[in-house]
Scaffold this active site. Sequence first.
Site, mmCIF file in Angstrom:
data_model
loop_
_atom_site.group_PDB
_atom_site.id
_atom_site.type_symbol
_atom_site.label_atom_id
_atom_site.label_comp_id
_atom_site.label_asym_id
_atom_site.label_seq_id
_atom_site.Cartn_x
_atom_site.Cartn_y
_atom_site.Cartn_z
ATOM 1 N N PHE A 56 0.838 -1.201 0.000
ATOM 2 C CA PHE A 56 0.000 0.000 0.000
ATOM 3 C C PHE A 56 0.868 1.244 0.000
ATOM 4 C CE2 PHE A 56 -2.484 3.265 2.387
ATOM 5 C CZ PHE A 56 -3.470 3.463 1.431
ATOM 6 N N GLY A 59 2.219 7.849 -0.048
ATOM 7 C CA GLY A 59 3.038 9.036 -0.283
ATOM 8 C C GLY A 59 3.868 8.872 -1.542
ATOM 9 N N SER A 60 5.189 8.973 -1.406
ATOM 10 C CA SER A 60 6.051 8.954 -2.595
ATOM 11 C C SER A 60 6.064 7.607 -3.313
ATOM 12 C CB SER A 60 7.483 9.352 -2.226
ATOM 13 O OG SER A 60 8.038 8.440 -1.297
ATOM 14 N N GLU A 133 12.553 2.069 2.940
ATOM 15 C CA GLU A 133 11.650 2.612 3.962
ATOM 16 C C GLU A 133 12.087 2.311 5.396
ATOM 17 O OE1 GLU A 133 9.102 4.575 3.202
ATOM 18 O OE2 GLU A 133 9.549 4.376 1.071
#
Length: 225
Positions: A56, A59-60, A133
Amino acid sequence: MSRLALTRDTILDGTLHAAVREVLGPDVAFMSDDERRAQIDDMLARAPEPSRVWVFAFGSLIWNPAFLHAGRRVARVHGWHRQFCLWVRAGRGTPDNPGLMLSLESGGSCTGVVYRLAPGTERTELDVLWRREMFTMSYRPVWVAARTPEGVVHAVAFAANRAHERYAPRLDADAIVHHLATGAGRLGRCCDYLFDTVAHLRELGIRDAALEALEARVRARAPAG
């Protein structure tokens, strides 16, 4: 300071991590290779549908995923909302003038995009995603149920790690506007992260009233560029 592009190559060849260490110093804690592998293995072991793994994006990742995928859909997740609640002291900010990044916080709902990983590529592509991330461990990976036009899918998502020193809860609107308008670093300006996110949501037919209101305020404050 030269601009650094966030790409699959700069993630995998260590350029991204080296750029962060250059700004924050050699003592910044990074997730080890063993920790990364173990966390991915644990996430896959807990997958609601092991043969159908999705990611999911809120954002970027919507406009620059950097991992390989076999499909993409607009999706809505309930129980989570987008929030600027993570300090950025490298990438799109500095230690003296940090920017802010989006994460998922509990409550409400969030519309974004889900990406389907091709069967057999899950570990390889999640490794790319984790290197991007999770390397400072400021996020917490979770499984979410994402509603798409074709039905519900289960996806990996990244919520805020509230125990991390980068977590910035309860910032008021003026502080958020200030840090988005002024933060900048090797990956570019923090305001452009906001502008690109809003623009790509609009392209997908997704209207986020809170982000759009924030965009208007930040555009009025950010320097031209």
